[in-house]
Scaffold this active site. Structure first.
Site, PDB file in Angstrom:
ATOM      1  N   ASP A 403       0.764  -1.372   0.117  1.00  0.00           N
ATOM      2  CA  ASP A 403      -0.096   0.564   0.124  1.00  0.00           C
ATOM      3  C   ASP A 403       0.715   1.271  -0.238  1.00  0.00           C
ATOM      4  O   ASP A 403       1.626   1.082   0.820  1.00  0.00           O
ATOM      5  CB  ASP A 403      -0.903  -0.022   0.786  1.00  0.00           C
ATOM      6  CG  ASP A 403      -1.869   1.243   1.086  1.00  0.00           C
ATOM      7  OD1 ASP A 403      -2.435   2.132   0.299  1.00  0.00           O
ATOM      8  OD2 ASP A 403      -2.294   1.508   1.896  1.00  0.00           O
ATOM      9  N   HIS A 420       3.082   3.039  -8.471  1.00  0.00           N
ATOM     10  CA  HIS A 420       2.702   1.475  -9.261  1.00  0.00           C
ATOM     11  C   HIS A 420       4.784   0.665 -10.079  1.00  0.00           C
ATOM     12  O   HIS A 420       4.499  -0.396  -9.366  1.00  0.00           O
ATOM     13  CB  HIS A 420       1.585   0.987 -10.086  1.00  0.00           C
ATOM     14  CG  HIS A 420       0.475   2.102  -9.504  1.00  0.00           C
ATOM     15  ND1 HIS A 420       0.260   1.368  -8.048  1.00  0.00           N
ATOM     16  CD2 HIS A 420      -0.616   2.330  -9.733  1.00  0.00           C
ATOM     17  CE1 HIS A 420      -1.068   1.643  -7.771  1.00  0.00           C
ATOM     18  NE2 HIS A 420      -1.173   3.009  -8.749  1.00  0.00           N
ATOM     19  N   LEU A 514      11.789 -20.506  -2.445  1.00  0.00           N
ATOM     20  CA  LEU A 514      10.389 -19.570  -2.487  1.00  0.00           C
ATOM     21  C   LEU A 514       9.261 -19.688  -3.262  1.00  0.00           C
ATOM     22  O   LEU A 514       9.575 -19.874  -4.602  1.00  0.00           O
ATOM     23  CB  LEU A 514      11.265 -18.263  -1.957  1.00  0.00           C
ATOM     24  CG  LEU A 514      10.287 -16.977  -2.405  1.00  0.00           C
ATOM     25  CD1 LEU A 514       9.880 -16.856  -0.465  1.00  0.00           C
ATOM     26  CD2 LEU A 514      11.066 -15.294  -2.423  1.00  0.00           C
TER      27      LEU A 514
END
Length: 647
Positions: A403, A420, A514
């Site tokens: 955020d 972004h 991962l």
């Protein structure tokens, strides 16, 4: 005095009680017919079966009367209780070490319960059973905690204390086993609720349960005395005029023999008052009748030579045992043929997703993560290195709400789209940091179902930046051994975004380091609603019984069913809310909120959040266990009580 596990709990080996019992129990065919196809899981159930057969004379005989799904569930429950009981009774190690091993077992089970998999075969079989039959697991914590306290032995001054101990430790095991049997017959009501509606039947069954505890106390007397423990309350000895010192010295007296016969008669009356409730399936009634009948035979052995109880455990008469079990086997087989169980157990959480064909079991996923990246992650420009966290304090799954991108750009006089773009670069750095510190799962909130409300320009920018970030990540994923998953709905997503998401999943399927899950067009409520709809469709089609629905069965229908629960949820940008992000998976997540906007976030912020996580005390609704101390007082003795599971 150790917990009695009903109706599958205590006893000696049964070498020949059922000569016609299936000789192929350990073969894969039997377990396949029971719905078990994973070889590792079959090994776990086979370990439990052997433990039941080796130490559960009555329990193993009765379990063979049950249909295979119930039979293996009984073995798993018995095997788990036997495992923890063995830890508490191990005479080779000190009392403090025994208590420590029990605590380690509980901690491991607690973590594995959340992960859905275990490397321990007995616990893996237990997890499968708990998940499949939706059996509440809280009783295991109570059992292990009391066993940890009981490594010294416990003495009861009165019948009230004796009953209270059993009601707290033993009765929950009985109720959970009863819950298993009821669910198998299609009765969704828990035994506690059923008993409240049938008070007379509940009282009769409670009397029978107490009769089992009392019978076991008499039968186990020699083993308990060998450990310096008297399993009967002092009140019973005083009533009979029996001295505890005489018992510990194995001196038989007329008063002792009279006490044994009186207590055996009391136990026999308890078995005679019990009646199987009419709501249960015929095969369950047959099994319970056989269970009570075998205990009556055990009491006959007690009555036959009370003085011998001081020195050895009485054996069941073989001929009488076979006369009881042979017709029970025939009746049970006929009952199963005429009245098939209305409920088949649901698949456990480890099963593959009904909509994703590439799901793997949690156990396979754990093994896969043992692999190492083929190339190391890129170091941080500052030279910062990740902190070293203790294994037990290391989160397995971190979820991040990215955020603050737009506000970061606006504060700099830039279009929100630039925020972004900068956020995508920050994501790449955080992925490298997750690899450096050894994180196994990282889930990132890239685009929510609510984000469609934003301006067309911003949505279009996001639909461009998300595939760009994924392609950048994808270029690095294979060398870094990173697997990419996608959680979200395809509805409304542009074709190129869908293609990028599916290509990322497909091309990294073999990566074993991962796992990065990209939440794109994701909403937590929408995920749960969609899962509920698919589950309802399965039930309407008759492929799953409504009574087999559990939280673990439900989880099979989530977007990424093998995704473990979130340990740490991190949100950047200053807001302190979870915004419909992973409500199912993050129920017990630790929350960390940062004022830093996402474009200014890097791997060091992730590491600091993980350090915060490591410093917190996660209790999952419980309280911290008290440190091990040697107790004093009238309720404790110097010896360790005999385990009814080690015979």
């Amino acid at each position: 005095m150790r917990p009695r596990f009903l109706p599958f709990a205590t006893a000696r080996p049964l070498a020949t009680a059922l000569p016609l019992a299936t000789a192929h129990m350990s073969q894969a065919g039997f377990y396949r017919r029971s719905g078990l196809y994973d070889p590792g899981l079959r090994r776990g159930f086979e370990t439990c079966r052997r433990a039941t057969r080796a130490t559960g004379e009555i329990e193993y005989a009765v379990s063979l009367l049950l249909p295979p799904p119930l039979r293996i569930a009984a073995w798993a429950l018995y095997g788990a209780v036997r495992a923890v009981d063995d830890l508490a009774d191990d005479p080779v190690v000190s009392e403090a070490e025994r208590a420590g091993r029990l605590e380690e077992w509980v901690d491991a089970f607690d973590a594995e319960l959340r992960d859905g998999a275990s490397a321990d075969p007995v616990r893996q079989a237990l997890l499968h059973t708990l998940h499949t039959w939706s059996i509440p697991h809280g009783f295991l914590y109570t059992l292990c905690e009391e066993l940890r306290r009981d490594v010294h032995g416990r003495r009861f001054t009165s019948w009230q204390e004796w009953r209270q101990y059993n009601s707290l430790i033993n009765t929950p095991l009985v109720l959970r086993t009863a819950s298993l049997l009821l669910k198998a017959t299609g009765v969704s009501t828990e035994p506690e609720a059923l008993a409240s509606g049938l008070p007379e039947a509940a009282l009769a069954w409670q009397t029978m349960i107490e009769a089992v505890y009392l019978t076991d106390a008499l039968v186990d007397l020699a083993d308990d005395l060998a450990r310096g423990h008297i399993p009967l309350p002092q009140e019973a000895l005083d009533e009979a005029g029996v001295r505890g010192a005489d018992l510990l010295a194995r001196r038989g007296t007329p008063e002792f023999e009279a006490m044994v016969r009186r207590l055996a008669g009391r136990a026999r009356a308890g078995f005679d008052t019990a009646a199987v409730p009419g709501v249960v399936h015929p095969v369950i009634g047959i099994a319970l009748d056989a269970y009570a009948g075998l205990y009556r035979l055990r009491l006959e052995a007690v009555d036959g030579d009370p003085a011998a109880l001081l020195h050895r455990r009485p054996a069941l008469p073989r001929s009488a045992r076979l006369r009881l079990l042979a017709p029970a086997r025939a009746r049970a087989a006929l009952a199963c043929a005429l009245f098939p169980l209305p409920l088949q157990p649901g698949a456990p959480a480890a099963s593959s997703s009904p909509t994703r064909t590439d799901a793997v079991s949690p156990a396979d996923d754990v093994r896969a993560h043992a692999g190492k990246a083929s190339v190391p992650p890129t170091p941080h420009p500052s030279g910062a290195r990740p902190p070293r966290l203790p294994d037990r304090a290391m989160p397995r799954h971190v979820a991040v709400i990215l955020d603050g991108n737009g506000r970061w750009a606006t504060a700099r006089g830039l279009p929100r789209t630039e925020g972004h773009r900068a956020g995508a670069d920050a994501l790449i750095d955080v992925v490298h940091g997750a690899l450096e510190i050894g994180l196994k799962y990282l889930t990132v909130y890239l685009f929510s179902t609510e984000n469609w409300k934003r301006s067309v320009d911003e949505v279009q920018s996001l639909m461009y930046e998300i595939p760009r970030a994924l392609r950048t990540l994808l270029d690095q994923c294979r060398p870094l051994n990173v697997r990419v998953r996608w959680a979200g709905s395809p509805s409304g997503l542009p074709p190129d975004v869908l293609d990028t998401l599916t290509a990322a999943e497909e091309s990294t399927r073999g990566c074993t380091g991962l796992t990065v899950t990209a939440c794109v067009n994701y909403g937590g409520r929408a995920e749960i609603t969609a899962a509920a709809m698919r589950l309802a469709q399965e039930a309407a089609a008759g492929r799953i019984s409504p009574y087999s629905v559990s939280e673990h069965a439900f989880a099979r229908y989530l977007h990424v069913p093998e995704l473990p629960d979130v340990d740490l949820l991190l949100r950047t940008g200053g807001d302190q809310r979870t915004s419909n992000f992973l409500p199912w998976q993050a129920t017990y997540a630790e929350l960390v909120f940062l004022d830093t906007p996402w474009p200014e976030t890097d791997r060091r912020d992730l590491w600091r959040a993980m350090q915060q996580y490591a410093s917190r005390n996660r209790r999952y609704g419980s309280v911290p266990r008290e440190p091990f101390t040697r107790p004093t007082g009238s309720l404790w003795t110097g010896g360790t009580p005999a385990s009814p599971l080690r015979r």
